[in-house]
Scaffold this active site. Structure first.
Site, PDB file in Angstrom:
ATOM      1  N   HIS A  50      -0.536   1.587  -1.168  1.00  0.00           N
ATOM      2  CA  HIS A  50      -1.791   0.847  -1.032  1.00  0.00           C
ATOM      3  C   HIS A  50      -2.649   1.386   0.095  1.00  0.00           C
ATOM      4  O   HIS A  50      -2.242   1.371   1.254  1.00  0.00           O
ATOM      5  CB  HIS A  50      -1.484  -0.625  -0.764  1.00  0.00           C
ATOM      6  N   ASP A  52      -6.900   1.205   1.299  1.00  0.00           N
ATOM      7  CA  ASP A  52      -8.203   0.591   1.020  1.00  0.00           C
ATOM      8  C   ASP A  52      -9.391   1.445   1.427  1.00  0.00           C
ATOM      9  O   ASP A  52     -10.500   0.913   1.575  1.00  0.00           O
ATOM     10  CB  ASP A  52      -8.294  -0.775   1.722  1.00  0.00           C
ATOM     11  N   GLU A 151      -6.719  -4.178  -7.364  1.00  0.00           N
ATOM     12  CA  GLU A 151      -6.288  -5.250  -6.474  1.00  0.00           C
ATOM     13  C   GLU A 151      -6.910  -6.573  -6.908  1.00  0.00           C
ATOM     14  O   GLU A 151      -7.941  -6.994  -6.386  1.00  0.00           O
ATOM     15  CB  GLU A 151      -6.650  -4.929  -5.021  1.00  0.00           C
ATOM     16  N   HIS A 178      -5.453 -11.657  -6.298  1.00  0.00           N
ATOM     17  CA  HIS A 178      -5.642 -11.400  -4.862  1.00  0.00           C
ATOM     18  C   HIS A 178      -5.596 -12.768  -4.185  1.00  0.00           C
ATOM     19  O   HIS A 178      -4.688 -13.556  -4.511  1.00  0.00           O
ATOM     20  CB  HIS A 178      -6.941 -10.616  -4.589  1.00  0.00           C
ATOM     21  N   HIS A 224       0.534 -10.902  -3.170  1.00  0.00           N
ATOM     22  CA  HIS A 224      -0.521 -11.930  -3.170  1.00  0.00           C
ATOM     23  C   HIS A 224      -0.370 -13.012  -4.241  1.00  0.00           C
ATOM     24  O   HIS A 224      -1.171 -13.942  -4.282  1.00  0.00           O
ATOM     25  CB  HIS A 224      -1.933 -11.328  -3.310  1.00  0.00           C
ATOM     26  N   HIS A 245       2.227  -4.229  -1.480  1.00  0.00           N
ATOM     27  CA  HIS A 245       2.164  -4.266  -0.015  1.00  0.00           C
ATOM     28  C   HIS A 245       2.519  -5.673   0.468  1.00  0.00           C
ATOM     29  O   HIS A 245       1.679  -6.557   0.529  1.00  0.00           O
ATOM     30  CB  HIS A 245       0.808  -3.808   0.534  1.00  0.00           C
ATOM     31  N   ASP A 315      -1.104   0.170   3.860  1.00  0.00           N
ATOM     32  CA  ASP A 315      -2.277  -0.721   3.821  1.00  0.00           C
ATOM     33  C   ASP A 315      -3.321  -0.272   4.839  1.00  0.00           C
ATOM     34  O   ASP A 315      -3.970  -1.094   5.479  1.00  0.00           O
ATOM     35  CB  ASP A 315      -1.869  -2.189   4.042  1.00  0.00           C
TER      36      ASP A 315
END
Ligand code: NAG
Ligand code: NAG
Length: 404
Positions: A50, A52, A151, A178, A224, A245, A315
């Site tokens: 993961h 971003d 995500e 999420h 999540h 993650h 992450d």
């Protein structure tokens, strides 16, 4: 008196020598562990679950790649030179769209994020988009494989057709939720959005999403999601799943983390948790966070379910704060070094770096290949279950009738 003094001095000198010796020995041990970690990662470059960076490209550069040089970009935790220094061999780039876009322009935004990932991986010869386990394995030695992860299930707008097209575009995992519920799956942070407050666990349509992901060969990501959703998926999925993650709930009771009883279920499913470095989920904001804190989560999960169910997920450019010593994507070797120090074997660490994820991905592909006879799922979510105020239905204009 004089003799006694000389004796004391001698003792002192000996102590000094011993101290010096210990230090040299220690720093050599340190150097050799660091070297061992680097050698290991050269042999087994990391597959990270993961990152971003794509949303940072959106926020700060409006996805205008022509304005930046990704090799040396220094306003983010990620750039190509740092990925190479960190021995990253494959990276899942996250297609993150905020929950506020649910039932609005989530699909459109997700498509634009997929577009920027594809352009980024085409523009730089060091990167290459791949869509299979074999693709990761066959990637050139000096290249970094790009993979795409979605995500948040809100980005398919409760449409299996949209899910299928995302697969065609190269998306290989989807996190079911999420920080918001969807009409068909419950998030661990269900309270952050008033939308779909009544969704509990996985609904009937949610089950269809899971089955369709199994059929397509898209990895199911349970980070999540609520515990109830995770358990429902673990009961239903024919393929292993990932937590892309997350870390251990029993070390920090953050909603993004996994409780022990679900870790046991994950072991039975043969899936993996890709342990994250995001500081907030490691200590719940209590203490200073460093490499040791991260390693504690690795140790806990290994003790509980074995290292074969562990992967790594920095992450980076996602979380607000990262542990001391793991500030950017060049720092992964420091973690491997610490795990070596704690007695993890080289074989275990190669599996954690790569092979465990590849095992899951190959299994997911196998389930897809065993189900080629299944036709695409034509289920639709009930219009009563979704907020359609921003939706236009595709119906014939008045006066247009079907021929008969
Ligand atoms: C970051 O990169 C910019 C542009 O390449 C450069 O001008 C700046 O000095 C760099 N900053 C740091 C802290 O390295
Ligand atoms: C975590 O533990 C604290 C202190 O015991 C508690 O106040 C909090 O509600 C817990 N959070 C979760 C998500 O369980």
């Amino acid at each position: 008196m004089r003799v006694a003094l000389t004796h004391a001095l001698l003792q002192f000198r000996l102590l000094q020598l011993w101290w010096l010796f210990c230090n040299i020995w220690d720093s050599q041990a340190y150097d050799s562990l660091r070297q061992k970690a680097l050698d290991l990662m050269r042999e087994a470059p990391l597959i990270d679950g993961h990152n971003d960076l794509p949303v940072k490209l959106r926020w700060f550069y409006e996805n205008k790649l022509s304005k930046i040089d990704l090799r040396t970009l220094n306003t983010t935790q990620t750039n190509i030179q740092k990925l190479q220094a960190g021995h990253v061999g494959a990276q899942f780039w996250s297609v993150y769209v905020p929950c506020d876009a649910q039932d609005k322009n989530a699909v459109h935004l997700a498509l634009e994020q997929i577009d920027v990932i594809k352009r980024m991986c085409e523009n730089y010869e060091e990167l290459e988009l791949v869509t299979s386990a074999q693709g990761i394995d066959y990637i050139g030695r000096n290249k970094i494989a790009c993979l795409i992860g979605l995500e948040g299930g809100h980005s398919i707008d409760s449409s299996l057709a949209t899910l299928r097209i995302f697969y065609e575009l190269g998306v290989r995992y989807m996190m079911l939720t999420h920080d918001c519920n969807t009409p068909w799956a419950q998030s661990s942070l269900r309270q952050t959005s008033s939308l779909y407050a009544d969704t509990y666990t996985l609904t009937g349509f949610g089950e269809e999403v899971v089955k369709e992901m199994n059929r397509l060969g898209m990895i199911i990501d349970l980070s999540h999601t609520s515990d109830a959703t995770a358990l429902a998926v673990l009961r239903l999925s024919k393929a292993p799943v990932i937590f892309s993650h997350s870390s251990a709930f029993s070390l920090c009771n953050h909603t993004g983390n996994i409780p022990d009883h679900i870790l046991y279920r994950l072991k039975r499913n043969n899936g993996i948790v890709m342990v994250t470095f995001y500081a907030e989920v490691l200590t719940c904001g209590k203490d200073a966070v460093n490499i040791l804190t991260v390693a504690d989560h690795f140790d806990h999960i290994r003790t509980l379910i074995g290292s074969e169910h562990i992967g790594i997920s920095g992450d980076y450019d996602g979380g607000l704060r990262h542990p001391e010593g793991l500030e950017d994507v060049s720092k992964y070797p420091a973690l491997i070094e610490e795990l070596l120090r704690r007695g993890w074997s080289e074989e275990e660490l190669k599996d954690v770096l790569r092979e465990n994820f590849l095992r899951v991905f190959r299994e997911v592909e196998k389930v897809r290949d065993e189900n080629v006879f299944m036709i695409p799922n034509e289920e639709e979510i009930s219009q009563d279950d979704v907020d359609i105020s921003c939706h236009q239905d595709l119906k014939p204009p008045s006066g247009v009738a079907i021929l008969n």
